[in-house]
Design an enzyme around this catalytic site. Structure first.
Site, short mmCIF file in Angstrom:
data_model
loop_
_atom_site.label_atom_id
_atom_site.label_comp_id
_atom_site.label_asym_id
_atom_site.label_seq_id
_atom_site.Cartn_x
_atom_site.Cartn_y
_atom_site.Cartn_z
N ASP A 9 0.80 -1.01 -0.08
CA ASP A 9 0.01 0.11 -0.14
C ASP A 9 0.82 1.20 0.03
O ASP A 9 1.88 1.17 0.62
CB ASP A 9 -0.78 -0.06 1.12
CG ASP A 9 -1.70 1.26 1.44
OD1 ASP A 9 -2.39 1.65 0.48
OD2 ASP A 9 -1.69 1.89 2.49
N ASP A 11 -0.21 5.24 0.71
CA ASP A 11 -0.57 6.11 1.70
C ASP A 11 -0.84 5.49 3.25
O ASP A 11 -1.65 4.49 3.23
CB ASP A 11 -1.83 7.03 1.71
CG ASP A 11 -1.47 7.85 0.14
OD1 ASP A 11 -0.42 7.69 -0.31
OD2 ASP A 11 -2.31 8.49 -0.52
N CYS A 93 -6.60 2.60 -7.98
CA CYS A 93 -7.81 2.79 -8.10
C CYS A 93 -8.23 4.29 -8.00
O CYS A 93 -7.98 4.68 -6.91
CB CYS A 93 -8.53 1.78 -7.24
SG CYS A 93 -10.42 2.05 -7.25
N CYS A 103 -12.23 -2.59 -8.76
CA CYS A 103 -10.80 -2.46 -8.81
C CYS A 103 -9.98 -1.73 -7.45
O CYS A 103 -9.05 -1.68 -7.22
CB CYS A 103 -10.19 -1.72 -9.72
SG CYS A 103 -10.84 -0.12 -10.15
N ASP A 130 -1.55 -0.85 5.86
CA ASP A 130 -2.00 -0.11 7.35
C ASP A 130 -3.36 -0.50 7.34
O ASP A 130 -3.75 -0.19 8.86
CB ASP A 130 -1.66 1.33 7.47
CG ASP A 130 -2.34 2.12 6.44
OD1 ASP A 130 -2.56 1.75 5.40
OD2 ASP A 130 -2.76 3.34 7.09
#
Length: 355
Positions: A9, A11, A93, A103, A130
């Site tokens: 991931d 952010d 996405c 998505c 996270d």
């Protein structure tokens, strides 16, 4: 060969996620997570490739123009690239949750091209993020999820956990004389199961496992109706192969291990993970057998292990009791091995550039 992939991931995991609008849309809002550069470099040294998977709500809309996203995003990628960190793919996405697209994480559409390749090592690939949606994504693509928590489980912890799970091997060897099946985990302690049909040998291998901190599953079936030679020899060969393969990537290894006299038997052991097989064995036993194991096979076990593991090993023992002498040898080797396989950094422990 299947590839080890980390689906990561963005952010909140690679970089800080602003709490006010959850958008990194300016350079001054770009903040890398602590330890991220050094951790990814270390994982890269262990053969991992990286794929970024991120939900960016409303990307391309008036509230989140793509040009505002692109400036800090590509600046981030360039910083990673300057440290040798390359993302094989960046999957984004752009939809809102209410769009009900297929998505947006934890949906799997973005990852389907990767999954169709069938080249992912699923046992050693992970989804890292996270949020709970990242863990759901991991479940949906049948991978293990690792949840990033800045204060509780940061990138140092994640890296240690992945490396711990990564240093595992399974080797099977079958001949007309023996069947040997060994699984080992270099960074997992106290989970061993050892059955060779030779009780004293089992006891010695248990001591090796305990003192090295390496969990071992060892199943050996051999022609014990003749003698213990082939069973002990082939166990040494396969154990050496498994250890060598588990240590295939030697970046950061301590490489050297040694112990000085322990117990009344005064066992010494010096080890170098040198990729050059050599054994110096100095031990003299008074009796032909200890329990149900031929004492002549002690040296031959270490010789077989040295040759298949490709290590330099010096072992020496003095004492009055054969049982104590042999046991102290296995304990000393275990303690030396524990030191040698320990990861202490990121670089290869040699000036030659190869080990």
């Amino acid at each position: 060969m299947k590839q080890k992939i980390l689906f990561i991931d963005r952010d909140g995991t690679l970089i800080h996620e602003p709490s006010n609008d959850c958008q990194v849309d300016a350079i001054n809002k770009l903040e890398f997570k602590k330890y991220i550069i050094s951790s990814l470099c270390q994982l890269m040294n262990f053969g991992y490739k990286f794929v970024m998977v991120t939900n960016q709500d409303g990307l391309g809309s008036k509230s989140f123009p793509r040009e505002n996203f692109n400036i800090p995003h590509f600046f981030m990628l360039n910083i990673f690239r300057s440290e040798g960190i390359i993302f094989e793919d960046v999957l984004i996405c752009p939809h809102f949750l209410d769009d009900n697209c297929d998505c947006r994480k934890p949906q799997t559409k973005l990852l389907k091209p990767w999954l169709k390749k069938n080249k992912i090592d699923k046992q050693r690939s992970y989804v890292i993020g996270d949020r709970e949606t990242d863990m759901e994504l991991a479940k949906n693509i049948n991978l293990t999820g690792i949840q990033y928590k800045e204060k509780e489980f940061n990138w140092i912890d994640i890296t240690k956990e992945i490396i711990k799970r990564n240093r595992y091997r399974e080797v099977i060897r079958e001949t007309k004389e023996t069947y040997i099946h060994i699984k080992l985990w270099l960074d997992l302690e106290h989970h061993s199961c050892i059955q060779t049909g030779i009780n004293f040998f089992d006891h010695m291998l248990e001591q090796l496992s305990i003192h090295s901190g390496i969990s071992m599953y060892i199943l050996a079936k051999g022609d014990l109706q003749i003698d213990d030679h082939h069973t002990i020899e082939d166990t040494g060969i396969v154990l050496g192969e498994a250890l060598s393969q588990a240590l295939n990537n030697k970046n950061g290894l301590s490489r050297y291990g040694f112990v000085l006299p322990m117990d009344e038997s005064q066992a010494k052991c010096i080890i170098d993970l040198s990729n050059r097989p050599y054994l110096s064995f100095n031990a003299h036993f008074k009796h032909k057998m200890v329990g149900d194991m031929n004492t002549d096979m002690v040296e031959h076990f270490f010789y077989s292990l040295c040759c298949s593991m490709k290590i330099t090993l010096h072992i020496d023992v003095k004492g009055k009791n054969d049982h104590h002498c042999i046991e102290s040898l296995f304990k000393a080797f275990g303690r030396a091995l524990r030191k040698a396989v320990k990861i202490e950094g990121n670089t290869l422990p040699t000036s030659k550039g190869i080990l």
